[in-house]
Write a protein that holds these residues in place. Structure first.
Motif, PDB file in Angstrom:
ATOM      1  N   MET A  88       0.824  -1.210   0.000  1.00  0.00           N
ATOM      2  CA  MET A  88       0.000   0.000   0.000  1.00  0.00           C
ATOM      3  C   MET A  88       0.854   1.255   0.000  1.00  0.00           C
ATOM      4  O   MET A  88       2.071   1.190   0.122  1.00  0.00           O
ATOM      5  N   VAL A  89       0.171   2.392  -0.169  1.00  0.00           N
ATOM      6  CA  VAL A  89       0.864   3.686  -0.180  1.00  0.00           C
ATOM      7  C   VAL A  89       1.120   4.124   1.266  1.00  0.00           C
ATOM      8  O   VAL A  89       0.358   3.817   2.170  1.00  0.00           O
TER       9      VAL A  89
ATOM     10  N   GLU B 255       5.219  -0.549   2.189  1.00  0.00           N
ATOM     11  CA  GLU B 255       4.721   0.767   1.802  1.00  0.00           C
ATOM     12  C   GLU B 255       5.578   1.403   0.711  1.00  0.00           C
ATOM     13  O   GLU B 255       6.796   1.237   0.696  1.00  0.00           O
ATOM     14  N   SER B 256       4.912   2.135  -0.187  1.00  0.00           N
ATOM     15  CA  SER B 256       5.629   2.919  -1.197  1.00  0.00           C
ATOM     16  C   SER B 256       5.138   4.353  -1.144  1.00  0.00           C
ATOM     17  O   SER B 256       4.022   4.621  -0.671  1.00  0.00           O
TER      18      SER B 256
ATOM     19  N   ASP C 279       3.959   8.646  -5.131  1.00  0.00           N
ATOM     20  CA  ASP C 279       4.336   8.794  -6.563  1.00  0.00           C
ATOM     21  C   ASP C 279       4.956   7.516  -7.115  1.00  0.00           C
ATOM     22  O   ASP C 279       5.462   7.490  -8.237  1.00  0.00           O
ATOM     23  N   ALA C 280       4.904   6.443  -6.327  1.00  0.00           N
ATOM     24  CA  ALA C 280       5.478   5.157  -6.781  1.00  0.00           C
ATOM     25  C   ALA C 280       4.388   4.096  -6.873  1.00  0.00           C
ATOM     26  O   ALA C 280       4.660   2.907  -6.882  1.00  0.00           O
ATOM     27  N   LYS C 281       3.156   4.540  -6.918  1.00  0.00           N
ATOM     28  CA  LYS C 281       2.045   3.585  -7.037  1.00  0.00           C
ATOM     29  C   LYS C 281       0.931   4.203  -7.873  1.00  0.00           C
ATOM     30  O   LYS C 281       0.692   5.420  -7.781  1.00  0.00           O
ATOM     31  N   SER C 282       0.278   3.368  -8.666  1.00  0.00           N
ATOM     32  CA  SER C 282      -0.818   3.865  -9.506  1.00  0.00           C
ATOM     33  C   SER C 282      -1.941   2.837  -9.579  1.00  0.00           C
ATOM     34  O   SER C 282      -1.737   1.648  -9.387  1.00  0.00           O
ATOM     35  N   LYS C 283      -3.122   3.358  -9.898  1.00  0.00           N
ATOM     36  CA  LYS C 283      -4.299   2.519 -10.210  1.00  0.00           C
ATOM     37  C   LYS C 283      -4.930   3.168 -11.428  1.00  0.00           C
ATOM     38  O   LYS C 283      -5.167   4.368 -11.439  1.00  0.00           O
TER      39      LYS C 283
ATOM     40  N   GLY D 220      -3.428   3.755 -14.057  1.00  0.00           N
ATOM     41  CA  GLY D 220      -2.420   4.650 -14.647  1.00  0.00           C
ATOM     42  C   GLY D 220      -2.346   6.000 -13.971  1.00  0.00           C
ATOM     43  O   GLY D 220      -1.561   6.865 -14.373  1.00  0.00           O
TER      44      GLY D 220
ATOM     45  N   LEU E 171      -1.356   8.135 -10.722  1.00  0.00           N
ATOM     46  CA  LEU E 171      -0.531   8.024  -9.530  1.00  0.00           C
ATOM     47  C   LEU E 171      -1.344   8.411  -8.296  1.00  0.00           C
ATOM     48  O   LEU E 171      -2.204   9.303  -8.350  1.00  0.00           O
ATOM     49  N   PHE E 172      -1.052   7.741  -7.183  1.00  0.00           N
ATOM     50  CA  PHE E 172      -1.762   8.069  -5.949  1.00  0.00           C
ATOM     51  C   PHE E 172      -1.406   9.482  -5.474  1.00  0.00           C
ATOM     52  O   PHE E 172      -2.152  10.093  -4.729  1.00  0.00           O
TER      53      PHE E 172
ATOM     54  N   GLU F  35      -1.430  11.905  -7.420  1.00  0.00           N
ATOM     55  CA  GLU F  35      -2.177  12.836  -8.293  1.00  0.00           C
ATOM     56  C   GLU F  35      -3.682  12.584  -8.189  1.00  0.00           C
ATOM     57  O   GLU F  35      -4.463  13.040  -9.036  1.00  0.00           O
TER      58      GLU F  35
END
Lengths: 61, 61, 61, 61, 61, 61
Positions: free
Chosen positions: C8-9, C45-46, C49-53, C55, C57-58, C60
């Motif tokens: 997860m973020v 955890e990341s 800005d290192a995870k997306s759903k 396309g 980014l979390f 953004e």
């Protein structure tokens, strides 16, 4: 480096898996400016009754 | 998000795996206040001779 | 055994993470009839800005 | 703790997998000064058409 | 290939981590008869409050 | 579904990571004919002294 793991349910065709491995490799090469041989991709498949989304098993969707 | 991976040896019954997927989803929903459909859970199973604890294979326990 | 990884973020509170670790352990214990000390849970955890759903980014969203 | 995951293609002999599990456990014990029973190792195998290096499938090498 | 992931809590010294990476690589090389440069090892660390065993956080042990 | 994990060393720029997340999502969408919002991608980063290839730490390359 890097190493990519793709987690999904069994059932895709060999052609789909081949396309997935090759397109993912290309995505990494283009984004990080690395050589293709630096990139490994492994698809980690589980049976449909061993995966869920929203608590609903993929074998019951 | 989040995505849960549960690594274990093969051999559990379909009912046990279903309970594991559903109870784990519920645990995440309650702890992080997210919707169930945001949570994926995948059980990554290996054969008993491909896993060890304390250097002892699960196939030899 | 088993070993649980939760991806997860970053950003959850210590209390949320503690509840997540404990409720997930309980879910595994109840489903598989194993002892609590057999169950390890790690939150991976990341940064957002290192995870997306989809396309996106979390960082953004 | 710690938990080791080894991702590779199917096809190794039981003896090779046993040696891998035991030698990896020993490597962790010696490096981190932990007891063997604290260390779990799981081999996560995929079919040769579900893994690639440099975009070339292991089934096509 | 193969790729090794070692999941553990933060806090080990650089020397311990170096020994872990090198001894694990050697374990894989010896067991599977592969060249060292085929083997990648990554230590995935989490904070002590993001990992538990038996429902007890490593930050509370 | 599917969920992608990309394991690599810290140090890439935010733009590189954004491109990696978006291009990987697109690769999965095109290969498996799924919707983008079904695809999550997480970059799991480690420090350069916590990763090796061929037994050589990325911090010593």
């Amino acid at each position: 480096m890097p190493e990519v793991l793709i987690h999904m349910v069994e059932g895709r065709t060999p052609d789909q898996k081949k396309a997935l491995l090759q397109k993912t490799t290309q995505a990494v090469v283009e984004s990080l400016d690395v050589k293709p041989e630096q990139v490994t991709v492994q698809i980690v498949e589980s049976k449909a009754d061993a995966k869920s989304k929203g608590g609903i098993l993929f074998s019951e969707r």
